[in-house]
Design an enzyme around this catalytic site. Structure first.
Site, PDB file in Angstrom:
ATOM      1  N   SER A   1      -6.712   4.348   6.800  1.00  0.00           N
ATOM      2  CA  SER A   1      -5.486   3.914   7.383  1.00  0.00           C
ATOM      3  C   SER A   1      -4.817   5.713   5.747  1.00  0.00           C
ATOM      4  CB  SER A   1      -4.911   2.923   6.534  1.00  0.00           C
ATOM      5  OG  SER A   1      -3.685   2.912   5.680  1.00  0.00           O
TER       6      SER A   1
ATOM      7  N   CYS B   1      -0.215  -8.263   3.447  1.00  0.00           N
ATOM      8  CA  CYS B   1      -0.233  -8.677   4.638  1.00  0.00           C
ATOM      9  C   CYS B   1      -0.104 -10.119   4.467  1.00  0.00           C
ATOM     10  CB  CYS B   1      -1.201  -8.283   5.214  1.00  0.00           C
ATOM     11  SG  CYS B   1      -1.273  -6.369   5.140  1.00  0.00           S
TER      12      CYS B   1
END
Ligand code: PMP
Length: 391
Positions: free
Chosen positions: A203, A328
């Protein structure tokens, strides 16, 4: 005054050098950078050249064949592509997958989805220091095991798994090995030339690049096949359809390139600041470090404070931008508190400690003066909360 940012595991600010390059590739009509990288003309070639250079930069950091890099929207998509893509392609060979209980949600939820599609998932439990035992893993491998998916560094406690050793076991037993390296790439050395790893997720926004871009490395020699998530155009050798986001990709390439040049030096500086914080913990008392103190990322500390009232700590630390757990699975924005960390639960912490834990992650731009402020606030806040707790 803005709070001090201590949540780099959740995301990082863009490095100004990355931003500058991205702006050049946002591409107005007057520029030569706005083309579709798939177009067979000057503007397309300009975009394609920039994208291929970025691919080389990403590959260079992790020492892999650039042809193995497939652009995705982030590590969530890369994890989905790896796990569902391999499961769907190899399902006739077997339907058993091994992962762990402390993976990122994007791995766990993928596995849970596959379980509804007739796959069988085994979840490894970590030891109390957050490490997966390769021997325990080997015992779970069966004739129908097709994939092992484990993270390199944990996004809450920062522990680093022995992926080289696990890769060797997977290879010897003929099982594919996927590693989620969203938290480790650009922080610690990775070597896909030496390590027996078949797929790896990345990422950009965890290492000072833009949000919304990531990549999956898919082994090229011998070539590994998977079923794509997205069907459409032939981009990325038909492994991920959709017009490529030139500016995002260029930004990710530059972030990886800067990390390659600075990783060692950044790591040492951050380690020094974290050591400062660790030393101050002695003054605070009754605080424990979660996860191995040896096998861990240099910029993170996950702490649990005893003798405090329920969930008061984060709220009281108003001058620090800090979280207790992964963003998350934090609750929706109108609710202040996070859900309980399943990672801390998995390493054996009770609710009291989980409720008073902090995930501190510093970054490239954190200063020593800021760390002194952090120590000051922590000492004061914990002392005053404990005074109330005693009453
Ligand atoms: N894996 C890990 C270990 C992560 O920490 C994250 C980000 N929280 C992801 C995957 C998902 O990355 P992205 O935000 O790029 O989808």
């Amino acid at each position: 005054m803005k709070p001090i940012y201590l949540d780099h595991m959740s995301t990082t600010p863009i490095d100004p050098r990355v931003r500058e390059l991205m702006i050049a590739y946002l591409g107005g009509a007057e520029s030569n950078t706005f083309g579709n990288a798939n177009s067979p003309h000057y503007y397309g070639y300009e975009a394609k050249n920039a994208i291929e250079l970025a691919r080389e930069k990403v590959a260079s950091l992790v020492h892999c064949d650039p042809l193995g890099i497939v652009w995705t929207s982030g590590a969530t998509e890369a994890n989905n592509l790896a796990i569902k893509g391999i499961a769907n392609f190899y399902q006739r060979q077997g339907r058993h997958i091994i992962t762990s209980t402390i993976e990122h949600k994007s791995v766990i939820e993928c596995c849970q989805y596959l379980a509804t599609q007739g796959f069988e998932i085994s979840y490894l439990k970590p030891s109390s220091d957050g490490l997966i035992d390769p021997m325990q893993l080997e015992k779970l491998i069966r004739r129908d095991t097709i994939l092992i998916s484990l993270m390199h560094a944990n996004n809450e406690i920062g522990t680093i798994q022995k992926i080289e050793k696990i890769g060797a076991i997977a290879q010897a037993r003929g099982v594919l090995f996927h590693v989620d390296a969203a938290q480790s790439a650009g922080k610690i050395p990775l070597d896909l030339k030496k390590w027996p790893i078949d797929l790896m997720s990345f990422s950009a926004h965890k290492i000072y690049g833009p949000k919304g871009i990531g990549a999956l490395y898919i082994r090229t020699n011998p070539r590994l096949h998977l079923v794509p998530l997205l069907h459409g155009g032939t981009q990325e050798n038909s492994r991920r359809a959709g017009t490529l986001a030139t500016h995002q990709i260029v930004g990710m390439g530059e972030a990886f390139s800067i990390a390659q040049r600075q990783m060692h030096e950044d790591g040492l500086r951050q380690q020094y600041l974290i050591e400062k914080l660790k030393n101050a913990l002695n003054d605070i008392g009754n605080v424990s470090i979660n996860g191995s103190t040896k096998h861990r990322l240099p910029h993170n500390l996950n702490l649990s404070f005893a003798d405090l009232d329920h969930e008061l700590l984060v709220g009281a630390l108003k001058d620090l931008a800090i979280s207790t757990t992964s963003a998350c699975y934090a609750s929706p924005s109108h609710v202040r508190t996070n859900q309980k960390s399943y990672v801390l639960k998995a390493i054996g912490l009770g609710d009291d400690l989980i409720n008073n834990s902090l995930r501190i992650s510093i970054g490239r731009f954190t200063t020593e003066a800021e760390m002194e402020q952090v120590i000051f606030h922590l000492k004061q806040t914990v002392a005053s909360l404990r005074k109330n707790h005693e009453k």
